[in-house]
Each structure stands twice: as structure tokens, then as C-alpha cells.
Design an enzyme around this catalytic site. Structure first.
Site, PDB file in Angstrom:
ATOM      1  N   ARG A 114      56.649 -20.178  -7.147  1.00  0.00           N
ATOM      2  CA  ARG A 114      56.113 -21.702  -6.936  1.00  0.00           C
ATOM      3  C   ARG A 114      56.555 -22.414  -8.228  1.00  0.00           C
ATOM      4  O   ARG A 114      56.770 -23.595  -8.052  1.00  0.00           O
ATOM      5  CB  ARG A 114      54.435 -21.627  -7.024  1.00  0.00           C
ATOM      6  CG  ARG A 114      53.857 -21.193  -5.552  1.00  0.00           C
ATOM      7  CD  ARG A 114      52.419 -20.924  -5.893  1.00  0.00           C
ATOM      8  NE  ARG A 114      52.065 -19.858  -6.312  1.00  0.00           N
ATOM      9  CZ  ARG A 114      51.031 -19.411  -6.679  1.00  0.00           C
ATOM     10  NH1 ARG A 114      49.864 -20.137  -6.314  1.00  0.00           N
ATOM     11  NH2 ARG A 114      50.682 -18.479  -7.581  1.00  0.00           N
ATOM     12  N   CYS A 171      52.713 -10.480   2.227  1.00  0.00           N
ATOM     13  CA  CYS A 171      52.149 -12.022   2.472  1.00  0.00           C
ATOM     14  C   CYS A 171      50.679 -11.736   2.770  1.00  0.00           C
ATOM     15  O   CYS A 171      50.326 -10.821   3.462  1.00  0.00           O
ATOM     16  CB  CYS A 171      52.881 -12.306   3.731  1.00  0.00           C
ATOM     17  SG  CYS A 171      52.282 -13.999   3.982  1.00  0.00           S
ATOM     18  N   PRO A 201      61.101 -15.413  -2.232  1.00  0.00           N
ATOM     19  CA  PRO A 201      60.899 -15.813  -0.934  1.00  0.00           C
ATOM     20  C   PRO A 201      59.447 -16.592  -0.833  1.00  0.00           C
ATOM     21  O   PRO A 201      58.481 -16.042  -0.725  1.00  0.00           O
ATOM     22  CB  PRO A 201      60.944 -14.607   0.111  1.00  0.00           C
ATOM     23  CG  PRO A 201      60.331 -13.554  -0.862  1.00  0.00           C
ATOM     24  CD  PRO A 201      60.581 -13.830  -2.148  1.00  0.00           C
ATOM     25  N   ASN A 258      56.126  -9.816  -9.990  1.00  0.00           N
ATOM     26  CA  ASN A 258      55.810 -11.158  -9.231  1.00  0.00           C
ATOM     27  C   ASN A 258      54.594 -11.667  -9.499  1.00  0.00           C
ATOM     28  O   ASN A 258      53.889 -10.633  -9.643  1.00  0.00           O
ATOM     29  CB  ASN A 258      56.379 -11.038  -7.810  1.00  0.00           C
ATOM     30  CG  ASN A 258      56.343 -12.269  -7.215  1.00  0.00           C
ATOM     31  OD1 ASN A 258      55.598 -12.156  -6.224  1.00  0.00           O
ATOM     32  ND2 ASN A 258      56.546 -13.460  -7.606  1.00  0.00           N
ATOM     33  N   GLY A 259      54.489 -12.870  -9.685  1.00  0.00           N
ATOM     34  CA  GLY A 259      53.154 -13.520  -9.906  1.00  0.00           C
ATOM     35  C   GLY A 259      52.905 -14.182 -11.104  1.00  0.00           C
ATOM     36  O   GLY A 259      52.989 -13.682 -12.178  1.00  0.00           O
ATOM     37  N   LYS A 271      58.949  -5.610  -0.720  1.00  0.00           N
ATOM     38  CA  LYS A 271      58.164  -6.529  -1.577  1.00  0.00           C
ATOM     39  C   LYS A 271      56.772  -6.294  -1.022  1.00  0.00           C
ATOM     40  O   LYS A 271      56.065  -6.316   0.112  1.00  0.00           O
ATOM     41  CB  LYS A 271      58.445  -8.058  -1.421  1.00  0.00           C
ATOM     42  CG  LYS A 271      57.507  -9.144  -2.234  1.00  0.00           C
ATOM     43  CD  LYS A 271      57.986 -10.303  -2.098  1.00  0.00           C
ATOM     44  CE  LYS A 271      57.478 -11.173  -3.372  1.00  0.00           C
ATOM     45  NZ  LYS A 271      55.977 -11.468  -3.342  1.00  0.00           N
ATOM     46  N   SER A 289      57.702 -19.041   2.336  1.00  0.00           N
ATOM     47  CA  SER A 289      57.693 -19.549   3.465  1.00  0.00           C
ATOM     48  C   SER A 289      57.612 -20.823   3.498  1.00  0.00           C
ATOM     49  O   SER A 289      56.829 -21.527   2.972  1.00  0.00           O
ATOM     50  CB  SER A 289      56.468 -18.926   4.449  1.00  0.00           C
ATOM     51  OG  SER A 289      56.538 -19.172   5.558  1.00  0.00           O
ATOM     52  N   GLN A 347      64.411 -11.661   3.962  1.00  0.00           N
ATOM     53  CA  GLN A 347      63.403 -11.070   4.055  1.00  0.00           C
ATOM     54  C   GLN A 347      62.835 -10.878   5.510  1.00  0.00           C
ATOM     55  O   GLN A 347      62.717 -12.043   6.113  1.00  0.00           O
ATOM     56  CB  GLN A 347      62.330 -11.684   3.325  1.00  0.00           C
ATOM     57  CG  GLN A 347      61.115 -10.882   3.248  1.00  0.00           C
ATOM     58  CD  GLN A 347      60.072 -11.478   2.587  1.00  0.00           C
ATOM     59  OE1 GLN A 347      59.121 -12.504   2.985  1.00  0.00           O
ATOM     60  NE2 GLN A 347      59.666 -10.855   1.258  1.00  0.00           N
TER      61      GLN A 347
END
Length: 338
Positions: free
Chosen positions: A234, A109, A26, A209-210, A148, A28, A79
Site C-alpha cells: 500500500r 488474501c 500484488p 510483507n506487511g 504468498k 487487487s 499471481q
């Protein structure tokens, strides 16, 4: 504890089957319904909506409703973010009634505007309150709930394993861990190995993730973390096919590389879809981050993209001009496309 799922096996979130071990994060302002629809069609195992403020969804905000839109996506995942158990519960119920098959809670976030309202990764400073939000959400809906998170607020308070364990006990069906603390924001490199302690702490699927931008990254991440799947963010912007490609490769299936003509069609579909979703005036502005990413990805794949084309894509208010420029992105190739 033994892991409930492994790469290549039947990965599930509750009763929801996940078709591939690579999912779209997700993002934003980025993972609009059009982008998610394309990525899912191209093989992403799961796609997750932009972060939706639970109180705004309950209050009927048009922007929140657009963020939570999931037409044409199965399974649809919404989410939610918030700091009030009532709003989280009611927001989850609204999302479920609108077709959400999974509710994901944002506790990762790092943005100041989010943590300033004691949402997102700020919740990792108060796990008791985080668990109150989880409990309210799980009780409010019949669909699976996931969370998350980050590794912790800072390096002195690494508590993702504890939060994941408590979340599982409250009925959460999977967790995603970004391998950074909140204070790291997006600096440095995600610590994939640190996610392994979360995997060891729970029996539900853990998604890592990352900084995952390639098949090599995904394999290394899974090797270090022992996670059930990877989440790609990304790196998928401007390349909505990459999530499906990585998922297919992890399962030993053939990778489909889109032709220049297919890439053009996808970029046009995304752009026209945004104009339809938001209306021309707002859609044109909203699309610019995606247009810049498509141009950058085309250049990285070996296509010659003049500066005039890049500039025109992010400055023109004429949709016909923009579409003409998009059609020129994948024409002149200098080397083999990635």
C-alpha cells in the site's frame, strides 16, 4: 536450515535473478501492468500481478487476461488464486505460455469474497488441500512457483512455517509471508519477528510483507525476520518509486529522488496508460484510486494540493482536465520533498 540467500547477495527465485531486495506486492485492483511497469523501471526487484482467478483465466475472461498482462516487464510474475488443482494447473500453463517467468500462488488474501470460495488465506485452514494445489501447479509448468501466505488463519493456528516447509518439499522456490493472521485482516501491526520461524524452517528465500512503508521499516523488518527481502504494498500506491528507493538503500546504492517534473511525468504516464489499457470509459474510473493516492503522496511530500484539485482528480470524466490537474500536483512545494 541455513538460509539460501542473504540481503546484498545474489537473490534468486529458482534461476530467476532478483535485482534488488525490495519487491512490489500484488494488490487487487491496483497493481495493473502500467503501475508494475513503472515500478520495475524505477528499481523494484520484482513486481507481481494483481491476483488472477485461475478458473477465470482458463475460461478466457477478458478481465483475468488484463490482470495477468505483463508486456514490458521482465521478469513477469503472475499471481494465481483458486481452490481446484485442475484450474490452478491449467491457469499456470496459460500464464506461462503468455510470458510469465514466475507463478505465485495466493494463500494470503483475507477478503471475504476470496475465502468464501475457499481460496486465498482460507487454504491455511487445510494444508493438505493447499499442498495439492501447490503440487498441481509446480508439475504443470517449467517456471519457478512461489507462494504468498499469512502467519495462519488465527492466533490459535499459526502454521506458516509448516506450509512453507511442505511447499519447499513440493518444489516451491520462494515464499512471502505477511506478518498477520487472516482474522487480523489489516488491523494492528504486522508481526515481523514471527516471520523468523519461517526463515528458520526452509532454505529457500523468504520475503517479509506487511506495514513496510519506509527504509527504516524495511531495515527493522529484515532485522527481526531475517528474511531475504521485503515486499511493499500500500505504501507504493501514489509513490511507485519507493520500492526501488528502498531496494537501492538496502544494497548500499545511492537513492534516486524523483524531481517534481519526473513525478508529474510518472503520474501522467500511469494515467494515460490506464486509459489505453482499459479504454477511456473504464480507465477513467479505474484510475481514480491511483489519482487520489498521487495527490495524497504529493501532499505528504510537502506540495500544496488544494481540495479542488483532489476533488477534480477523482470526479472528472474529462481526461484533459485530469491531466491538467496532475500537472499542477508538484508545482508549489512548502518544504523539502520526501
Amino acid at each position: 536450515m541455513e538460509r539460501e540467500q542473504k540481503i546484498g547477495e545474489n537473490l534468486r527465485v529458482g534461476l530467476i535473478s532478483i535485482s534488488a531486495p525490495a519487491v512490489l506486492a500484488p494488490l487487487s485492483g491496483v497493481t495493473d501492468v502500467v503501475f508494475r511497469r513503472i515500478a520495475k523501471r524505477l528499481g523494484a526487484g520484482l513486481v507481481i500481478s494483481e491476483m488472477v482467478a485461475s478458473d477465470e483465466l482458463v475460461q478466457g475472461s477478458e478481465e483475468a487476461q488484463l490482470r495477468a498482462e505483463g508486456a514490458g516487464i521482465e521478469p513477469h510474475v503472475v499471481q494465481l488464486a483458486g481452490c481446484d488443482p485442475r484450474w490452478m494447473a491449467e491457469g499456470a500453463q496459460i500464464a506461462e505460455a503468455a510470458g510469465a517467468r514466475v507463478i505465485d500462488i495466493n494463500m494470503g488474501c483475507p477478503a471475504k469474497r476470496v475465502i468464501g470460495g475457499y481460496s486465498g488465506s482460507a487454504l491455511m485452514r487445510d494444508l493438505d488441500h493447499a499442498c495439492r494445489l501447490i503440487e498441481a501447479t509446480v508439475r504443470a509448468v517449467s517456471v519457478p512457483v512461489t507462494v504468498k501466505m499469512r502467519l495462519g488463519w488465527d492466533h490459535d493456528s499459526i502454521n506458516a512455517s509448516e506450509l512453507a516447509r511442505r511447499a519447499e518439499n513440493l518444489g516451491v522456490k520462494a515464499v512471502t509471508v505477511h506478518g498477520r493472521t487472516r482474522q487480523q485482516f489489516y488491523k494492528g501491526h504486522a508481526d515481523w519477528k514471527a516471520i523468523a520461524s519461517v526463515v528458520q524452517a526452509v532454505s529457500i528465500p523468504v520475503i517479509a510483507n506487511g506495514d513496510i512503508g519506509s527504509l527504516e521499516d524495511a531495515r527493522k523488518c529484515l532485522g527481526l525476520s531475517n528474511a531475504s527481502a521485503v515486499m511493499i504494498g500500500r505504501s507504493a500506491v501514489g509513490r511507485p518509486w519507493i520500492v526501488g528507493q528502498i531496494g537501492a538503500a538496502l544494497q548500499g546504492r545511492a537513492i534516486s529522488v524523483p524531481s517534481p517534473e519526473e513525478r508529474t511525468a510518472l503520474a501522467l504516464e500511469h494515467y494515460e496508460g490506464l486509459l489505453s489499457l482499459y479504454g477511456a470509459k473504464v480507465g477513467i474510473r479505474h484510475a481514480r484510486k491511483h489519482l487520489a493516492a498521487y495527490a495524497e503522496a504529493a501532499a505528504e511530500a510537502g506540495f500544496h494540493v488544494p481540495q479542488s484539485v483532489r476533488t477534480g482528480l477523482v470526479t472528472s470524466d474529462d481526461s484533459s482536465v485530469v491531466m491538467s490537474l496532475l500537472r499542477s500536483l508538484y508545482i508549489h512545494q512548502e518544504r523539502d520533498a520526501a
